[in-house]
Design a protein around this motif. Structure first.
Motif, PDB file in Angstrom:
ATOM      1  N   GLY A 150      25.821  32.258  12.871  1.00  0.00           N
ATOM      2  CA  GLY A 150      25.490  33.572  12.391  1.00  0.00           C
ATOM      3  C   GLY A 150      25.594  33.571  10.780  1.00  0.00           C
ATOM      4  O   GLY A 150      24.608  34.226  10.238  1.00  0.00           O
ATOM      5  N   CYS A 151      26.447  32.642   9.964  1.00  0.00           N
ATOM      6  CA  CYS A 151      26.330  32.793   8.660  1.00  0.00           C
ATOM      7  C   CYS A 151      25.140  32.015   8.105  1.00  0.00           C
ATOM      8  O   CYS A 151      24.670  32.440   7.162  1.00  0.00           O
ATOM      9  CB  CYS A 151      27.580  32.112   8.015  1.00  0.00           C
ATOM     10  SG  CYS A 151      29.058  32.900   8.468  1.00  0.00           S
ATOM     11  N   GLN A 152      24.552  30.809   8.609  1.00  0.00           N
ATOM     12  CA  GLN A 152      23.438  30.221   8.281  1.00  0.00           C
ATOM     13  C   GLN A 152      22.260  31.293   8.512  1.00  0.00           C
ATOM     14  O   GLN A 152      21.466  31.274   7.485  1.00  0.00           O
ATOM     15  CB  GLN A 152      23.447  28.766   8.917  1.00  0.00           C
ATOM     16  CG  GLN A 152      22.106  27.992   8.673  1.00  0.00           C
ATOM     17  CD  GLN A 152      20.918  28.380   9.262  1.00  0.00           C
ATOM     18  OE1 GLN A 152      20.903  28.874  10.395  1.00  0.00           O
ATOM     19  NE2 GLN A 152      19.814  28.153   8.590  1.00  0.00           N
ATOM     20  N   ALA A 153      22.515  31.747   9.554  1.00  0.00           N
ATOM     21  CA  ALA A 153      21.169  32.701  10.067  1.00  0.00           C
ATOM     22  C   ALA A 153      20.971  33.833   8.975  1.00  0.00           C
ATOM     23  O   ALA A 153      19.894  34.572   8.773  1.00  0.00           O
ATOM     24  CB  ALA A 153      21.207  33.202  11.521  1.00  0.00           C
ATOM     25  N   ARG A 154      22.026  34.457   8.480  1.00  0.00           N
ATOM     26  CA  ARG A 154      22.138  35.423   7.502  1.00  0.00           C
ATOM     27  C   ARG A 154      22.171  35.219   6.042  1.00  0.00           C
ATOM     28  O   ARG A 154      22.508  35.920   5.184  1.00  0.00           O
ATOM     29  CB  ARG A 154      23.257  36.257   7.932  1.00  0.00           C
ATOM     30  CG  ARG A 154      23.126  37.105   9.350  1.00  0.00           C
ATOM     31  CD  ARG A 154      24.427  37.889   9.431  1.00  0.00           C
ATOM     32  NE  ARG A 154      24.447  38.155  11.166  1.00  0.00           N
ATOM     33  CZ  ARG A 154      25.377  37.845  11.680  1.00  0.00           C
ATOM     34  NH1 ARG A 154      26.476  36.726  11.328  1.00  0.00           N
ATOM     35  NH2 ARG A 154      25.420  37.941  12.962  1.00  0.00           N
ATOM     36  N   GLY A 155      21.884  33.820   5.954  1.00  0.00           N
ATOM     37  CA  GLY A 155      21.623  33.473   4.479  1.00  0.00           C
ATOM     38  C   GLY A 155      22.675  33.004   3.534  1.00  0.00           C
ATOM     39  O   GLY A 155      22.852  33.056   2.596  1.00  0.00           O
ATOM     40  N   GLY A 156      23.716  32.505   4.303  1.00  0.00           N
ATOM     41  CA  GLY A 156      24.832  31.845   3.877  1.00  0.00           C
ATOM     42  C   GLY A 156      24.469  30.752   2.710  1.00  0.00           C
ATOM     43  O   GLY A 156      25.349  30.475   1.760  1.00  0.00           O
ATOM     44  N   ALA A 157      23.497  29.859   3.113  1.00  0.00           N
ATOM     45  CA  ALA A 157      23.360  28.780   1.980  1.00  0.00           C
ATOM     46  C   ALA A 157      22.852  29.476   0.714  1.00  0.00           C
ATOM     47  O   ALA A 157      23.174  28.998  -0.400  1.00  0.00           O
ATOM     48  CB  ALA A 157      22.269  28.002   2.610  1.00  0.00           C
ATOM     49  N   CYS A 216      31.262  30.244   4.184  1.00  0.00           N
ATOM     50  CA  CYS A 216      30.742  29.721   5.479  1.00  0.00           C
ATOM     51  C   CYS A 216      29.432  29.577   5.332  1.00  0.00           C
ATOM     52  O   CYS A 216      28.437  30.338   5.025  1.00  0.00           O
ATOM     53  CB  CYS A 216      31.109  30.435   6.637  1.00  0.00           C
ATOM     54  SG  CYS A 216      30.615  29.821   7.949  1.00  0.00           S
ATOM     55  N   SER A 217      28.999  28.032   5.585  1.00  0.00           N
ATOM     56  CA  SER A 217      27.491  27.942   5.897  1.00  0.00           C
ATOM     57  C   SER A 217      27.063  27.724   7.336  1.00  0.00           C
ATOM     58  O   SER A 217      25.850  27.251   7.462  1.00  0.00           O
ATOM     59  CB  SER A 217      27.232  26.397   4.923  1.00  0.00           C
ATOM     60  OG  SER A 217      28.046  25.351   5.499  1.00  0.00           O
ATOM     61  N   SER A 218      27.984  27.592   8.090  1.00  0.00           N
ATOM     62  CA  SER A 218      27.784  27.725   9.524  1.00  0.00           C
ATOM     63  C   SER A 218      27.433  26.188   9.861  1.00  0.00           C
ATOM     64  O   SER A 218      27.130  26.046  11.348  1.00  0.00           O
ATOM     65  CB  SER A 218      26.605  28.514  10.012  1.00  0.00           C
ATOM     66  OG  SER A 218      27.011  29.766   9.953  1.00  0.00           O
ATOM     67  N   SER A 219      27.495  25.136   9.215  1.00  0.00           N
ATOM     68  CA  SER A 219      27.280  23.861   9.742  1.00  0.00           C
ATOM     69  C   SER A 219      28.390  23.361  10.767  1.00  0.00           C
ATOM     70  O   SER A 219      29.498  23.723  10.731  1.00  0.00           O
ATOM     71  CB  SER A 219      27.100  22.756   8.743  1.00  0.00           C
ATOM     72  OG  SER A 219      28.382  22.655   7.933  1.00  0.00           O
ATOM     73  N   ARG A 220      27.827  22.845  11.572  1.00  0.00           N
ATOM     74  CA  ARG A 220      28.906  22.223  12.924  1.00  0.00           C
ATOM     75  C   ARG A 220      29.584  20.943  12.316  1.00  0.00           C
ATOM     76  O   ARG A 220      29.035  20.196  11.692  1.00  0.00           O
ATOM     77  CB  ARG A 220      28.313  22.310  14.281  1.00  0.00           C
ATOM     78  CG  ARG A 220      27.819  23.717  14.801  1.00  0.00           C
ATOM     79  CD  ARG A 220      28.598  24.734  14.425  1.00  0.00           C
ATOM     80  NE  ARG A 220      28.449  26.033  15.274  1.00  0.00           N
ATOM     81  CZ  ARG A 220      28.250  27.258  14.800  1.00  0.00           C
ATOM     82  NH1 ARG A 220      28.233  27.042  13.340  1.00  0.00           N
ATOM     83  NH2 ARG A 220      27.849  28.266  15.412  1.00  0.00           N
ATOM     84  N   VAL A 221      30.297  20.472  13.402  1.00  0.00           N
ATOM     85  CA  VAL A 221      30.941  18.940  12.929  1.00  0.00           C
ATOM     86  C   VAL A 221      29.868  17.985  12.656  1.00  0.00           C
ATOM     87  O   VAL A 221      30.193  17.020  11.922  1.00  0.00           O
ATOM     88  CB  VAL A 221      31.894  18.778  14.389  1.00  0.00           C
ATOM     89  CG1 VAL A 221      32.655  17.548  14.151  1.00  0.00           C
ATOM     90  CG2 VAL A 221      33.033  19.920  14.503  1.00  0.00           C
ATOM     91  N   LEU A 222      28.862  18.022  13.396  1.00  0.00           N
ATOM     92  CA  LEU A 222      27.828  16.947  13.209  1.00  0.00           C
ATOM     93  C   LEU A 222      26.966  17.223  12.136  1.00  0.00           C
ATOM     94  O   LEU A 222      25.907  16.469  11.921  1.00  0.00           O
ATOM     95  CB  LEU A 222      27.165  16.706  14.756  1.00  0.00           C
ATOM     96  CG  LEU A 222      27.986  16.221  15.445  1.00  0.00           C
ATOM     97  CD1 LEU A 222      27.141  15.833  16.991  1.00  0.00           C
ATOM     98  CD2 LEU A 222      28.477  14.880  15.397  1.00  0.00           C
TER      99      LEU A 222
END
Length: 101
Positions: free
Chosen positions: A23-30, A11-17
């Motif tokens: 949470g995942c993006q904020a915790r370093g998912g990328a 999960c990279s937390s990106s939304r539909v747009l």
């Protein structure tokens, strides 16, 4: 490309747009996606495909990693947990310790 034996979805937390938040993006998912991709390559796992996904809707447990065909959900993951999951794949086993209930 042939059909992979394993498909790893992180999960990279990106939304539909497409905006990255959650949470995942904020915790370093990328960054973990880059780590996961490089570890798969370094270990020479040709039957493993890594995909970076949009939000998997388990933000409180993120970053979340899903492994198919088993349908195993892990979280929150970090580099050490990713290593454990990949060790399990190499050994033909499921890493049990960080499975989400």
């Amino acid at each position: 490309m042939t059909k992979p034996e394993y498909h790893l979805l992180l999960c990279s937390s990106s939304r539909v747009l497409g905006e990255p938040k959650g949470g995942c993006q904020a915790r370093g998912g990328a960054g973990l996606a880059q780590y996961l991709e490089s570890e798969v390559a370094d270990r020479g796992l040709p039957g493993v495909l890594v995909s970076n996904t949009g939000c998997l809707k388990l933000c409180d447990n993120g970053p979340v990693l899903v492994v198919y065909p088993g349908g195993h959900w892990y979280g929150p993951v970090n580099e050490a947990i990713i290593d454990s999951v990949l060790d399990g794949i190499e050994e033909g086993e499921t890493s049990q310790e960080h499975l989400l209930p």
